[in-house]
Design an enzyme around this catalytic site. Sequence first.
Site, PDB file in Angstrom:
ATOM      1  N   LYS A  42     -12.723   1.039   5.936  1.00  0.00           N
ATOM      2  CA  LYS A  42     -12.967   0.140   4.811  1.00  0.00           C
ATOM      3  C   LYS A  42     -14.168  -0.758   5.074  1.00  0.00           C
ATOM      4  O   LYS A  42     -15.068  -0.864   4.238  1.00  0.00           O
ATOM      5  CB  LYS A  42     -11.732  -0.729   4.567  1.00  0.00           C
ATOM      6  CG  LYS A  42     -10.426   0.034   4.560  1.00  0.00           C
ATOM      7  CD  LYS A  42     -10.331   1.084   3.466  1.00  0.00           C
ATOM      8  CE  LYS A  42      -8.985   1.788   3.506  1.00  0.00           C
ATOM      9  NZ  LYS A  42      -8.847   2.825   2.486  1.00  0.00           N
ATOM     10  N   ILE A  93      -7.251  -3.892   8.332  1.00  0.00           N
ATOM     11  CA  ILE A  93      -8.333  -2.919   8.092  1.00  0.00           C
ATOM     12  C   ILE A  93      -9.358  -3.398   7.060  1.00  0.00           C
ATOM     13  O   ILE A  93     -10.469  -2.875   7.010  1.00  0.00           O
ATOM     14  CB  ILE A  93      -7.727  -1.544   7.724  1.00  0.00           C
ATOM     15  CG1 ILE A  93      -8.735  -0.426   7.991  1.00  0.00           C
ATOM     16  CG2 ILE A  93      -7.227  -1.511   6.280  1.00  0.00           C
ATOM     17  CD1 ILE A  93      -8.125   0.947   8.087  1.00  0.00           C
ATOM     18  N   TYR A 100       0.836  -1.202   0.000  1.00  0.00           N
ATOM     19  CA  TYR A 100       0.000   0.000   0.000  1.00  0.00           C
ATOM     20  C   TYR A 100       0.875   1.258   0.000  1.00  0.00           C
ATOM     21  O   TYR A 100       1.667   1.465   0.915  1.00  0.00           O
ATOM     22  CB  TYR A 100      -0.913  -0.053   1.232  1.00  0.00           C
ATOM     23  CG  TYR A 100      -1.556   1.244   1.642  1.00  0.00           C
ATOM     24  CD1 TYR A 100      -2.319   1.995   0.736  1.00  0.00           C
ATOM     25  CD2 TYR A 100      -1.439   1.733   2.947  1.00  0.00           C
ATOM     26  CE1 TYR A 100      -2.921   3.186   1.129  1.00  0.00           C
ATOM     27  CE2 TYR A 100      -2.046   2.913   3.341  1.00  0.00           C
ATOM     28  CZ  TYR A 100      -2.775   3.634   2.431  1.00  0.00           C
ATOM     29  OH  TYR A 100      -3.363   4.808   2.821  1.00  0.00           O
ATOM     30  N   ASP A 119      -1.849  -5.078   9.568  1.00  0.00           N
ATOM     31  CA  ASP A 119      -2.921  -4.152   9.211  1.00  0.00           C
ATOM     32  C   ASP A 119      -4.121  -4.974   8.751  1.00  0.00           C
ATOM     33  O   ASP A 119      -4.116  -5.539   7.661  1.00  0.00           O
ATOM     34  CB  ASP A 119      -2.404  -3.239   8.088  1.00  0.00           C
ATOM     35  CG  ASP A 119      -3.429  -2.198   7.675  1.00  0.00           C
ATOM     36  OD1 ASP A 119      -4.578  -2.273   8.148  1.00  0.00           O
ATOM     37  OD2 ASP A 119      -3.089  -1.323   6.862  1.00  0.00           O
TER      38      ASP A 119
END
Lengths: 514, 514
Positions: free
Chosen positions: A353, A315, A228, A313
């Site tokens: 998200k 998310i 990312y 992460d």
Amino acid sequence: MSLQLFDELLGDSRAESLADHLTKKSKVLSSMGLVVPLQGMLGGRYGLALGCIIPLVSFYLIQLRPRKFLPLDPKPAQVKSLEKNEAVEVQPPISARAMSVISIQETPYYIGGKEMSENGYDSVLNPTGCIEFGTSENKLSLDLLQEWLSKWGDNLLDLNEAGGYVDFSGLKSLKSVLARFMGSVMGGRVELEPSQMVLTAGATPTLEILAFSLAQPGEAFLVPSPYYAGFDRDIKWRSQVELIPVPCSSDTDFKLTPDVLESTFRRMSRKGIKIRGVLISNPSNPVGNVLDRAALTSLLAFTQDKKIHLLVDEIYAACTHEEYAFTSITEILDTPKSHYNRSYVHIIYGLSKDLGIAGFRVGVLYSWHKQVLEAASRMARYCAVSTATQQLCTSLLSDEQFMSMFLFENRRRITKRYRKVVAELNKIGIQSKNSMGGLFCWIDLRHVLASPSKDEEMKLWKHLLYKVGLHLTPGTSCWCEEPGWFRLCFATVDNETLMVAFLRFQKFMQNSVY
Amino acid sequence: MSLQLFDELLGDSRAESLADHLTKKSKVLSSMGLVVPLQGMLGGRYGLALGCIIPLVSFYLIQLRPRKFLPLDPKPAQVKSLEKNEAVEVQPPISARAMSVISIQETPYYIGGKEMSENGYDSVLNPTGCIEFGTSENKLSLDLLQEWLSKWGDNLLDLNEAGGYVDFSGLKSLKSVLARFMGSVMGGRVELEPSQMVLTAGATPTLEILAFSLAQPGEAFLVPSPYYAGFDRDIKWRSQVELIPVPCSSDTDFKLTPDVLESTFRRMSRKGIKIRGVLISNPSNPVGNVLDRAALTSLLAFTQDKKIHLLVDEIYAACTHEEYAFTSITEILDTPKSHYNRSYVHIIYGLSKDLGIAGFRVGVLYSWHKQVLEAASRMARYCAVSTATQQLCTSLLSDEQFMSMFLFENRRRITKRYRKVVAELNKIGIQSKNSMGGLFCWIDLRHVLASPSKDEEMKLWKHLLYKVGLHLTPGTSCWCEEPGWFRLCFATVDNETLMVAFLRFQKFMQNSVY
């Protein structure tokens, strides 16, 4: 750290971009140390003669100048100009560290963002504008949330609580429902503890706080790449922690291979770079892999063995496609008879998200490390979540019946949209990597490139942005080693806009000239 | 920087606290470099002999060890323990910089906050609990806002905008109404430009961003003292910019004297400390002075002359008492024929105090410096305001009729409450400095102290907190040079609680023993 060193360290194409970045930084710093420009003095009759003599004399004098009198903090040229003309508002220099933040310019992130804000598609107002596939937003289920809000009506806010100062690390009430919610999102097989949470204004400050807390400037995290693009901004800009890509290739379906991880770690360690942790996203952004128990266990074993941190992460936890189950790192840690030291593990989460409310800025740090939690709680004063928003989210997440329906329906819509996008792109000759989760496809345009180089990828990306009207994320900005891959965020637009985008893609692919 | 240096620099009582702080920091760092504790090895029969030999041999070996092999980043003892016993979850060390943030312990801010959260007053549930006068909140007019909210009902949020990512520096719509609102709050004689604003999650990150952008670690701002205790946390903790108090005394009504400002600046410059700016609050926190045109003009002249920044915290702009007018620094800059370089001036604002919605975390940076605004816009990603909250505030501030009524009524209530508190305290022998604005009284308990020392002030403060049940802010935590002054935030409680507090004050003052 010298550029050569980085070249040696990385020993491959990634070094070029890192070197670019560092060159820009050093240019900024060196330009701040320039002597007053001589133009102006060089006008008039004796310009040529003076033009020869002055630089020589200046250079001589500068050489003679004792080092100890050289300013520690070089002043840029404009300060001098200001002395000449007070009336003109010449802006004084900002700090070197802030200068370094603003000097990172012209990345696809900014160029794309600028184009979108100036020329965003609108079916009525700007039908030739650019269509947004570059930002990972989830707009597929906002109608459900909007409906919930309208029923909720004016029970909105209790200003007695929301008006005043509260614990910057988050309201207890929200942490409590979040623990339950995250537990269910993360597979329902683990129990989370609200006291191990610190809430921040989005996941970005969670990442920044972790970088600040686990590493000193110049130390590094390993990150399987492509990764990312925002990690660079979140972790490097202000905390000055380096990210070292651990390359994953299309040959292995962009899965991390333990050998590459180990060899990257060793190479960096040999070069004196202190590796403080491994940062992964699961489901992985941008490639859409969902890590299984084996992959997570292997990562955990590696980091525990090296006594480094594992930052996960999660998310996109509730954005896995219907047929795939999500496994949280928490579940691996909870394996009976495991002897993991959990204080090396830190989870990044947020509502951006899974609920599609990125603008609400609700991020979560979940950790087993007491001092990390303490440091984060203190630093939460720099990035606290609005209490009004916290109360709203508490009510929302407390409505378990609604949330259960929402999560089910949201996954259904994400999966449906993903399949549709993949099928339509297939029809026009664009393949994409099989994705298991997230709000994006990782599409393969390698065959469109005139040659497999970063420059060609950027050329194609700009063509798509400015000529075709499609805003994608180029793979190299995610540190992908193979030019020609692009991230397409499919949950940002409605069905009508999607059809317009397919037509544009089709038209472009008919001759593939850029 | 050595402690001796700071002693010399400050040359007065404040040096002690700074030295305390630095000692704590260095203790933390040095403890991280300790060799593995020898206890345990020293048990058993030969304990005494080994106890003598081992330290000597170890010391000898350490001395012999070449410097280049000494670890750059010393590991603390617990890492070693972990190697011995993997099963025990021994927490690894956090970064030195995070350690420095959590090592600042046991200040009145934390002790008071802890007591309030564990033993806060409630007329029914905890009638002997501690009453809150230590946090600068404005709860006097929340009923008006709550009423407005209830009428506003379910027109709440547009998730199409609020759900997705927006410009982290703030919604254009909110900046636009904020410019109008701030203009009217700041006297209605200046016009603000929305493009010169960056919104952050409260004024705290605005201050942090300014510190990061205008100074390098170790550089400093001058701050007339007593000053708001939070400045230390906002500016020093993470950005590591130093604050140098410029002492103002009760003899001059705690007003800044140009001579002291000049001499402090010179003393610091001579010692090699780079002064990057002057930070003031207007109305001033904690003393409640409202700066007039002459004072502001003088400060502006000083900073422009020295080519340093002027940071003006105007967060209490609409909290001036009824009979006093507020003058914004913007107004001085706008003086016709003035030739100020406005890019040296930065305003900190927010809705926390003037509207009483500290929990909403809406802070504003207003600057004329393009690069500062650019850096702040980028760093706003670490501290963005919730879009839900931004939409709410946009609606609120757009209702000009309501806001006009609110601001008028709010000032009336603040003034009334201030007068009441001063009058009641007077009756029982407590004087306070005449205040012109803000949500606090600066009360004088010097005559109650057994002797004029910081220790006595802390003793009295703890007595009031734990025995009397009143949470105040001790003056020394605001870097006040004269022990015995306390800040009393009068807008946090309702009238009934206030009466209970007066009774407690009265009882205490009857014998003044602590």
